[in-house]
Design an enzyme around this catalytic site. Structure first.
Site, short mmCIF file in Angstrom:
data_model
loop_
_atom_site.label_atom_id
_atom_site.label_comp_id
_atom_site.label_asym_id
_atom_site.label_seq_id
_atom_site.Cartn_x
_atom_site.Cartn_y
_atom_site.Cartn_z
N CYS A 243 -25.97 -24.58 44.73
CA CYS A 243 -26.02 -23.50 45.65
C CYS A 243 -26.39 -23.86 47.02
O CYS A 243 -25.73 -23.42 47.96
CB CYS A 243 -27.13 -22.24 45.13
SG CYS A 243 -26.68 -21.62 43.63
N ASP B 128 -57.65 -48.02 61.45
CA ASP B 128 -58.71 -47.92 62.50
C ASP B 128 -60.31 -47.84 62.02
O ASP B 128 -60.43 -47.46 60.97
CB ASP B 128 -58.23 -46.80 63.37
CG ASP B 128 -59.22 -46.66 64.65
OD1 ASP B 128 -59.71 -47.83 65.35
OD2 ASP B 128 -59.64 -45.27 65.08
N CYS C 215 -29.53 -22.50 41.72
CA CYS C 215 -29.60 -23.98 41.46
C CYS C 215 -29.39 -24.87 42.69
O CYS C 215 -28.78 -24.23 43.86
CB CYS C 215 -28.62 -24.45 40.39
SG CYS C 215 -26.86 -24.13 40.78
N ASP D 26 -56.78 -42.12 64.50
CA ASP D 26 -57.02 -40.80 64.89
C ASP D 26 -56.83 -40.55 66.56
O ASP D 26 -57.21 -39.50 66.92
CB ASP D 26 -58.52 -40.63 64.42
CG ASP D 26 -59.45 -41.59 65.15
OD1 ASP D 26 -59.50 -42.61 64.93
OD2 ASP D 26 -60.37 -40.87 66.02
N ASP E 169 -54.04 -45.15 68.95
CA ASP E 169 -53.47 -45.76 67.58
C ASP E 169 -52.07 -45.13 67.47
O ASP E 169 -51.50 -45.63 66.84
CB ASP E 169 -54.31 -44.97 66.51
CG ASP E 169 -55.71 -45.41 66.38
OD1 ASP E 169 -55.71 -46.72 66.51
OD2 ASP E 169 -56.60 -44.75 66.38
#
Length: 715
Positions: free
Chosen positions: A92, A487, A89, A686, A690
């Protein structure tokens, strides 16, 4: 409090839990604390009383025994990427972090329950680290290479099988016990039958709960397993004593039912984690497990982990490329869609890089390995997915704080329930049964699992679709965006521009002019430059390597080809070089009106040509923009292209606001201006130009086939 790190940590946690306290900053080295609070809810006199009361309740705890720090020359600082076995869980993960951070040799430790991984920076060896965690019931495995990650996934499958087996046997015995307990009278014979049915459930199927609880108790800690073990053990032990004494207050079926239900939850958790890891599994499967290595002229097949940097590798047609390298012999096409998303194969010849996991085409290649193991591109992608799944959202950090006190709080409530019923006059057996009920109903771990599981599944599904998310925080922030800046080239458009027009303004033949233009763009990363280069290669022109090259983001390129100096780019780039473009004004305006981008070329200071380059808008761009508008998100296009071409594309996809001829600093200013107006801004780009805007945006997104700088800057 001074220099008492453990007490300082607890003091800060307890203060933060008060609803009127907004923020706490505690410096243990100085013994000082700064508190930001709401004076209307907590007047200053009451604040001082609270500070004194909390500090007094801490008491003088025995300080944690520090480990002697070894000489750094013996164990220098190292980073460990680890798989952690045995976590059940979220508490832990918190426990492991706390234990590790107590050790002065550990610089930093981050543990994520959802991915069952840990990132540790420490001055110790792996065996010491493993022993430290083994003492509290956990095991670790290295994740430095894809082969080791593959082994982790195989161990995960074994854990799922083990969880299924324990659940099956628990269900097989607990269901008749529950039916018997509900339908049959509580006689001694029925009690013995229930004992026979439930003993295997509690003592075998539920044994991992008791094993973990004992190990944690030795470390004076507790987690969800402690609750299950305490509740189930109390119910089973009490029922056993009652049966031996001839009493009818039996809880055998309740103990078995809780074990079965918790095991069902654990099995479903394991399956959910396994499904979320499917994205990583598919990425890992892209790397072949062996490689054909050429040594002393002989071909040797070796496990991929035995390949070293500098090895000469042979890749036959149709095979997966085993690791990153440089082509030293041969010519072939390579399917790089895994990395770039582009479906068209890429020609690979001597001197060009190849990426491990990509598919070789029809030719044979010999390549020199340049990266292995954790340093390959594929391993980097896997790490990005891991980091995204391990990232904690702001809301998850709040959940972690609740989880950290959940177990002791439940134990305290259980004890108060027992004492309260006794004080109210109830029998000891009734009070004990009520306290057991409190323990049992608090066992499920949904509190700690829900948020990390959501991150894990979301990022895993995104990775399947080729979307790699660096950090979980960006997921939460993305839902709050109010404006997105796009862009144009390669983002809104397909990024596959083609040369459609050539206006020759000099006496040079077209082929010679094109050869110079293509040579000047050999090292360009801009889509328009790549379009010119692709056009010249399609024509079969011979290109000369430039002796000098300069890339000016958002402007163009400068190259020295033989004795000629070339400038290729937009209007501003040539005007900055004092090159008159008057004769090309009408040509450029006509091209722009048709949605084409004019690219100017000057040779030796004289305007020589204008290229018309067209790029289609992506097929789903208009629909995506419409969906953003329907969600109330503002859209804006910022591009280095000319106004007419930008307006043409914006009209096609439905973007209203356009800023053309924007340089990198202009795009950055746009982001800052929107943020100053209170907008939560996303940026999609891209290219190198940018990158500044991507870094400044609240959430940044980069197109997979873009420049490396853009990819590394994006979220």
């Amino acid at each position: 409090m001074r220099k008492a790190d453990e007490r300082a940590y607890l003091y800060e946690i307890l203060l933060r839990k008060h609803p009127a306290i907004r923020h706490v900053k505690l410096t243990a080295e100085l013994g000082s604390v700064a508190v930001w609070f709401d004076p209307r809810s907590l007047p200053k006199p009451k604040l001082f009383a609270l500070l004194d009361a909390v500090l007094g309740n801490l008491g003088d705890a025995t300080p944690f025994q520090k480990v002697a720090v070894e000489d750094e020359s013996v164990h220098p600082e190292r980073d460990f990427n680890l798989a952690v076995e045995g976590m059940t869980c979220a508490s832990c993960a918190l426990l492991i972090e706390m234990v590790l951070r107590r050790d002065p040799r550990v610089v930093d430790a981050k543990v994520n329950f959802a991915t069952e991984t840990a990132t540790v920076r420490a001055r110790m060896d792996r065996d010491t680290l493993n022993g430290k965690l083994a003492g509290i019931g956990y095991r670790i495995h290295s994740l430095d290479s894809l082969a080791q990650r593959r082994m982790q996934l195989e161990r995960e499958n074994l854990r799922i099988d083990e969880a299924r087996k324990r659940l099956l046997w628990a269900s097989l015995f607990s269901v008749p016990a529950i039916l018997l307990g509900m339908a049959a009278p509580h006689t001694r014979i029925v009690g013995i039958v229930e004992l026979i049915l439930t003993a295997p459930v509690v003592l075998w199927s539920g044994w991992p709960f008791f094993d973990k609880a004992v190990k944690l108790a030795k470390q004076r800690t507790a987690n969800m397993d402690s609750l299950v073990a305490l509740g189930v053990g109390s119910a089973f032990g009490y029922s056993l004593v009652s049966l031996l004494r001839g009493k009818r207050d039996l809880y055998f079926e309740a103990a078995a039912a809780i074990v079965a239900f918790v095991l069902l939850g654990r099995y479903l958790d394991e399956r959910a984690k396994g499904q979320a890891h499917e994205a990583i599994r598919r990425l890992i499967d892209l790397q072949p497990q062996t490689a054909n290595v050429l040594r002393n002229g002989m071909e040797v097949t070796l496990p991929i982990d035995d390949v070293v940097v500098g090895d000469l590798l042979l890749v036959r047609p149709g095979e997966l490329i085993p690791t990153d390298g440089i082509v030293v012999y041969g010519l072939s096409t390579v399917d790089e869609s895994m990395i770039t998303g582009e479906s068209m194969p890429v020609v690979k010849e001597i001197g060009l890089p190849v990426t491990g996991g990509c598919i070789n085409g029809n030719g044979s290649l010999q390549l020199r390995a340049t990266a292995i193991g954790a340093d390959t591109v594929l391993s980097g992608i896997v790490r990005m997915v891991d980091q995204a799944q391990a990232g904690k959202l702001p809301i998850q950090k709040m959940v972690d704080q609740v989880s950290a006190v959940f177990v002791p709080a439940v134990m305290g409530i259980s004890a108060l329930t027992f004492v309260g019923w006794l004080a109210a006059g109830a029998s000891a057996s009734f009070a004990f049964g009520a306290s057991i009920t409190v323990l049992l109903i608090a066992c499920p771990c949904a509190l700690g699992l829900a948020t990390p599981a959501a991150i894990m599944v979301g990022t895993g599904q995104a990775a399947k679709r080729g979307i790699f998310i660096r950090n979980g925080e960006s997921l939460e922030m993305a839902s709050k965006l109010t404006a997105i800046v796009f862009d144009k080239t390669g983002t809104i458009t397909e990024g596959k521009p083609q040369v459609t027009d050539l206006a020759n303004l000099c006496d040079w033949p077209d082929d010679q002019l094109l050869a110079l233009a293509g040579a000047s763009e050999l090292h360009s990363e801009h889509f328009l430059g790549k379009a010119i280069l692709a056009h010249t290669r399609e024509m079969g022109l011979s290109l000369e390597e430039p002796s000098a090259f300069q890339n000016e983001p958002g402007r163009g390129v400068r190259a020295l080809i033989g004795e000629h100096t070339l400038f290729v780019g937009n209007r501003q780039w040539l005007e900055e070089q004092a090159i008159a473009i008057g004769p090309a004004e009408k040509i450029a305006s006509k091209l722009a009106a048709q949605g084409k981008t004019p690219v100017f070329m000057a040779v030796d200071g004289q305007l020589s040509a204008v290229f018309g380059i067209a790029d289609k808008a992506r097929g789903n761009a208009r629909e995506a923009i419409a969906q953003l508008h329907a969600m109330g998100v503002k859209t804006l296009m910022a591009t280095g292209d000319v106004q007419a071409a930008a307006d043409h594309i914006a009209a096609l996809v439905g973007i209203d606001h356009v800023i053309a001829q924007a340089r990198p600093e202009d795009k950055l200013a746009i982001i800052h201006d929107l943020q100053a107006k209170g907008e939560k801004v996303g940026m999609i780009g891209d290219g190198i130009n940018d990158a500044p805007a991507l870094a400044a945006a609240d959430v940044s997104l980069a197109i997979g086939g873009g420049a490396d700088v853009a990819l590394q800057t994006a979220d």
